[in-house]
Write a protein that holds these residues in place. Structure first.
Motif, PDB file in Angstrom:
ATOM      1  N   GLU A   1      14.699  24.136   8.286  1.00 45.45           N
ATOM      2  CA  GLU A   1      15.256  23.198   9.268  1.00 45.45           C
ATOM      3  C   GLU A   1      14.383  23.259  10.516  1.00 45.45           C
ATOM      4  O   GLU A   1      14.308  24.291  11.187  1.00 45.45           O
ATOM      5  N   PHE A   2      13.731  22.128  10.850  1.00 44.88           N
ATOM      6  CA  PHE A   2      12.782  22.091  11.958  1.00 44.88           C
ATOM      7  C   PHE A   2      13.403  21.505  13.226  1.00 44.88           C
ATOM      8  O   PHE A   2      13.321  22.106  14.297  1.00 44.88           O
ATOM      9  N   ASN A   3      13.947  20.281  13.119  1.00 44.30           N
ATOM     10  CA  ASN A   3      14.521  19.591  14.286  1.00 44.30           C
ATOM     11  C   ASN A   3      13.489  19.480  15.419  1.00 44.30           C
ATOM     12  O   ASN A   3      13.765  19.819  16.570  1.00 44.30           O
ATOM     13  N   GLU A   4      12.294  19.000  15.090  1.00 45.13           N
ATOM     14  CA  GLU A   4      11.219  18.824  16.059  1.00 45.13           C
ATOM     15  C   GLU A   4      10.834  17.347  16.115  1.00 45.13           C
ATOM     16  O   GLU A   4      10.856  16.642  15.104  1.00 45.13           O
ATOM     17  N   GLU A   5      10.470  16.892  17.318  1.00 47.58           N
ATOM     18  CA  GLU A   5      10.159  15.479  17.539  1.00 47.58           C
ATOM     19  C   GLU A   5       8.796  15.354  18.200  1.00 47.58           C
ATOM     20  O   GLU A   5       8.435  16.159  19.085  1.00 47.58           O
ATOM     21  N   PHE A   6       8.026  14.322  17.775  1.00 42.64           N
ATOM     22  CA  PHE A   6       6.680  14.092  18.286  1.00 42.64           C
ATOM     23  C   PHE A   6       6.562  12.636  18.730  1.00 42.64           C
ATOM     24  O   PHE A   6       7.214  11.747  18.176  1.00 42.64           O
ATOM     25  N   SER A   7       5.711  12.421  19.721  1.00 47.97           N
ATOM     26  CA  SER A   7       5.574  11.091  20.323  1.00 47.97           C
ATOM     27  C   SER A   7       4.144  10.582  20.158  1.00 47.97           C
ATOM     28  O   SER A   7       3.172  11.346  20.323  1.00 47.97           O
ATOM     29  N   TYR A   8       4.020   9.254  19.829  1.00 50.12           N
ATOM     30  CA  TYR A   8       2.723   8.601  19.707  1.00 50.12           C
ATOM     31  C   TYR A   8       2.735   7.343  20.573  1.00 50.12           C
ATOM     32  O   TYR A   8       3.585   6.454  20.372  1.00 50.12           O
ATOM     33  N   GLU A   9       1.824   7.297  21.538  1.00 53.56           N
ATOM     34  CA  GLU A   9       1.738   6.129  22.414  1.00 53.56           C
ATOM     35  C   GLU A   9       0.959   5.022  21.698  1.00 53.56           C
ATOM     36  O   GLU A   9      -0.249   5.125  21.485  1.00 53.56           O
ATOM     37  N   VAL A  10       1.684   3.965  21.336  1.00 53.42           N
ATOM     38  CA  VAL A  10       1.087   2.858  20.617  1.00 53.42           C
ATOM     39  C   VAL A  10       1.964   1.626  20.830  1.00 53.42           C
ATOM     40  O   VAL A  10       3.191   1.742  20.955  1.00 53.42           O
ATOM     41  N   THR A  11       1.304   0.460  20.909  1.00 53.79           N
ATOM     42  CA  THR A  11       2.070  -0.781  21.087  1.00 53.79           C
ATOM     43  C   THR A  11       2.717  -1.180  19.770  1.00 53.79           C
ATOM     44  O   THR A  11       2.327  -0.726  18.686  1.00 53.79           O
ATOM     45  N   LEU A  12       3.718  -2.038  19.863  1.00 53.96           N
ATOM     46  CA  LEU A  12       4.442  -2.459  18.674  1.00 53.96           C
ATOM     47  C   LEU A  12       3.546  -3.259  17.734  1.00 53.96           C
ATOM     48  O   LEU A  12       3.662  -3.139  16.498  1.00 53.96           O
ATOM     49  N   ASP A  13       2.627  -4.062  18.274  1.00 55.24           N
ATOM     50  CA  ASP A  13       1.726  -4.839  17.431  1.00 55.24           C
ATOM     51  C   ASP A  13       0.768  -3.938  16.673  1.00 55.24           C
ATOM     52  O   ASP A  13       0.487  -4.152  15.483  1.00 55.24           O
ATOM     53  N   GLN A  14       0.248  -2.929  17.365  1.00 56.23           N
ATOM     54  CA  GLN A  14      -0.657  -1.999  16.696  1.00 56.23           C
ATOM     55  C   GLN A  14       0.081  -1.139  15.667  1.00 56.23           C
ATOM     56  O   GLN A  14      -0.492  -0.774  14.631  1.00 56.23           O
ATOM     57  N   LEU A  15       1.338  -0.797  15.948  1.00 58.64           N
ATOM     58  CA  LEU A  15       2.100   0.063  15.045  1.00 58.64           C
ATOM     59  C   LEU A  15       2.315  -0.591  13.683  1.00 58.64           C
ATOM     60  O   LEU A  15       2.348   0.093  12.656  1.00 58.64           O
ATOM     61  N   ALA A  16       2.455  -1.926  13.677  1.00 58.55           N
ATOM     62  CA  ALA A  16       2.689  -2.611  12.407  1.00 58.55           C
ATOM     63  C   ALA A  16       1.500  -2.494  11.468  1.00 58.55           C
ATOM     64  O   ALA A  16       1.655  -2.629  10.239  1.00 58.55           O
ATOM     65  N   LYS A  17       0.312  -2.188  12.004  1.00 62.85           N
ATOM     66  CA  LYS A  17      -0.891  -2.089  11.176  1.00 62.85           C
ATOM     67  C   LYS A  17      -1.256  -0.652  10.830  1.00 62.85           C
ATOM     68  O   LYS A  17      -2.257  -0.425  10.141  1.00 62.85           O
ATOM     69  N   LYS A  18      -0.475   0.296  11.307  1.00 62.85           N
ATOM     70  CA  LYS A  18      -0.821   1.706  11.108  1.00 62.85           C
ATOM     71  C   LYS A  18      -0.007   2.330   9.969  1.00 62.85           C
ATOM     72  O   LYS A  18       0.993   1.760   9.504  1.00 62.85           O
ATOM     73  N   THR A  19      -0.438   3.511   9.578  1.00 59.18           N
ATOM     74  CA  THR A  19       0.220   4.280   8.505  1.00 59.18           C
ATOM     75  C   THR A  19       0.501   5.684   9.007  1.00 59.18           C
ATOM     76  O   THR A  19      -0.380   6.333   9.603  1.00 59.18           O
ATOM     77  N   LEU A  20       1.736   6.155   8.759  1.00 66.18           N
ATOM     78  CA  LEU A  20       2.137   7.497   9.172  1.00 66.18           C
ATOM     79  C   LEU A  20       2.080   8.420   7.960  1.00 66.18           C
ATOM     80  O   LEU A  20       2.792   8.210   6.971  1.00 66.18           O
ATOM     81  N   GLU A  21       1.210   9.423   8.040  1.00 71.66           N
ATOM     82  CA  GLU A  21       1.055  10.390   6.948  1.00 71.66           C
ATOM     83  C   GLU A  21       1.778  11.678   7.311  1.00 71.66           C
ATOM     84  O   GLU A  21       1.531  12.262   8.369  1.00 71.66           O
ATOM     85  N   ILE A  22       2.662  12.113   6.419  1.00 70.60           N
ATOM     86  CA  ILE A  22       3.443  13.346   6.608  1.00 70.60           C
ATOM     87  C   ILE A  22       3.197  14.237   5.401  1.00 70.60           C
ATOM     88  O   ILE A  22       3.367  13.797   4.251  1.00 70.60           O
ATOM     89  N   SER A  23       2.789  15.463   5.640  1.00 70.93           N
ATOM     90  CA  SER A  23       2.517  16.411   4.550  1.00 70.93           C
ATOM     91  C   SER A  23       3.143  17.764   4.872  1.00 70.93           C
ATOM     92  O   SER A  23       3.205  18.181   6.027  1.00 70.93           O
ATOM     93  N   VAL A  24       3.617  18.440   3.823  1.00 69.85           N
ATOM     94  CA  VAL A  24       4.249  19.754   3.949  1.00 69.85           C
ATOM     95  C   VAL A  24       3.310  20.784   3.333  1.00 69.85           C
ATOM     96  O   VAL A  24       2.797  20.596   2.216  1.00 69.85           O
ATOM     97  N   TRP A  25       3.102  21.885   4.046  1.00 68.48           N
ATOM     98  CA  TRP A  25       2.157  22.917   3.637  1.00 68.48           C
ATOM     99  C   TRP A  25       2.828  24.277   3.650  1.00 68.48           C
ATOM    100  O   TRP A  25       3.804  24.510   4.368  1.00 68.48           O
TER     101      TRP A  25
END
Length: 426
Positions: free
Chosen positions: A345-369
């Motif tokens: 259980e992590f309960n951690e939050e991260f912030s990325y400064e990006v506009t809504l138009d740019q966000l629609a073209k991006k990909t969020l990669e999440i990996s567990v190690w």
């Protein structure tokens, strides 16, 4: 003139003493007067015994008795055939049996047969005939939060497992098929009781409606032994497809000894595709686009049923988050490491400064190690959210863009996405 009288003959009361063995031949030769008197057979010589025989006669008078054999105490080991014991009869109690409760069962004196012989057959018959006890518990499926609540209330009339006639019971939970340490839960152990009361709630996270149609919950009651291996008492199984959403259903079931049969193996094979997908585990992610700050908030809440990567059967997991295309160091983040767990259980939050138009073209990669000190970290699984995703991953991304300012949470199954090139299959 005096005449000398001859000496009187020896009287019958005087016995002739035989010459000793130490006398020399010269002395016997010089006494010829003794020869005329020995007209009859010589008297018998006394019995000669050794010193050992003398002590044996004084210490152990009488005949020597045979040493008792172990077969004298256990007649079933004799060579001659023994009369078989009468068959054991089952007596069903219709009156009060265990703590005032009514129902079928056996008396305490009849839990084991009168005959101690044929131990192998006795063990087999005890598995079928011995009353193992009952287990009372409650199940609740919360589909909104993807949680399965299991409240273990109590057990009654458990089988005695210790030499003092009691037991140290605890309850262990598994999800079938695919039982492993990742989906194992257990209650606390209660000492010296056959009627334990736990009233303890255990929770499975990341359980979807699809899981409820294919999974079976197994509850095992075991006896804890500090000096040896824990002993199995009995188990119950509940098919989760019979549990309705939001229904708080209470069960009171008798414990059984269920062996692994072909039907269970077939079920595992049929659901092999589902198990293969879930071998890596699941992750709960929250997404929220904050219009006031113009940033994307990514929350890593928890993981469930992760794959074990270490030799101890656990992992030391942490999560990496990257927003692609790469925006430099600000696009990469990672959580803290949780030691020795498959359900962190992590309960951690991260912030990325990006506009809504740019966000629609991006990909969020999440990996567990899995973190390894002094060695390269092991990849457990990953997931990609974005416009190029599909299924629930794409739905999660669209819900985030559509509902600005609202936190959207989804469970995602970990796959090979995000794995290093060496870990990807050919």
């Amino acid at each position: 003139m005096s005449v000398s009288k001859p000496p009187p003959p020896p009287s019958a009361s005087h016995l002739a003493i035989p010459p000793s063995s130490t006398s020399t031949p010269s002395s016997s030769a010089t006494s010829p007067s003794a020869m005329p008197h020995s007209t009859g057979p010589p008297p018998p010589s006394p019995v000669k015994i050794s010193m050992q025989e003398h002590f044996a006669i004084n210490v152990c008078p009488g005949p020597i008795l045979p040493i008792p054999q172990i077969s004298d105490f256990f007649p079933r080991f004799h060579d001659y055939p023994c009369t078989p014991p009468p068959p054991r009869e089952k007596k069903i109690l219709k009156e009060e049996t265990f703590n005032g409760e009514t129902g079928g069962g056996y008396k305490d004196g009849e839990r084991r047969g009168d005959n101690d012989g044929d131990r192998e057959e006795a063990v087999d018959s005890d598995d079928e005939d011995t009353y193992l006890g009952t287990l009372e518990f409650t199940l609740l499926f919360d589909q909104e939060n993807n949680c399965l609540h299991c409240t273990v209330h109590k057990a009654k009339g458990l089988k005695a497992m210790d030499s003092n006639g009691l037991a140290d019971p605890y309850v262990k939970l598994h999800l079938l098929p695919g039982a492993s340490k990742a989906n194992k839960l257990r209650t606390k152990t209660l000492k010296n009781t056959l009627n334990p009361v736990w009233n303890e709630t255990l929770m499975y996270h990341g359980i979807t409606a699809a899981d409820m149609t294919t999974k079976t919950l197994r509850l095992c009651v075991c006896d804890m032994d500090r000096l040896g291996r824990n002993e199995f008492i009995g188990e119950v199984r509940v098919a989760l497809k019979k549990l309705k959403e939001g229904e708080n259903k209470r069960y009171n079931m008798g414990l059984e000894r269920i062996a692994q049969n072909k039907e269970a193996n077939n079920q595992t094979v049929e659901q092999g595709a589902v198990v293969a997908e879930e071998e890596r585990g699941r992750i709960l992610v929250s997404l929220c686009y904050n219009t006031e700050k113009g940033c994307l908030l990514v929350g890593i809440i928890r993981c469930a049923h992760l794959a074990a990567m270490d030799s101890n059967g656990y992992s030391d997991p942490f999560v990496k988050i990257t927003l692609q295309p790469d925006m430099g160091k600000k696009s990469k983040n990672k959580t803290t490491v949780k030691k020795k767990t498959l359900n962190p259980e992590f309960n951690e939050e991260f912030s990325y400064e990006v506009t809504l138009d740019q966000l629609a073209k991006k990909t969020l990669e999440i990996s567990v190690w899995d973190y390894d000190l002094g060695m390269s970290n092991d990849f457990i699984g990953g997931v990609e959210l974005g416009i190029n995703a599909s299924g629930q991953r794409l739905r999660h991304w669209f819900d985030c863009l559509k509902n600005k300012g609202k936190k959207v949470e989804y469970w995602h199954t970990l796959t090979q996405q995000g794995a290093p090139s060496s870990d990807k299959p050919d």
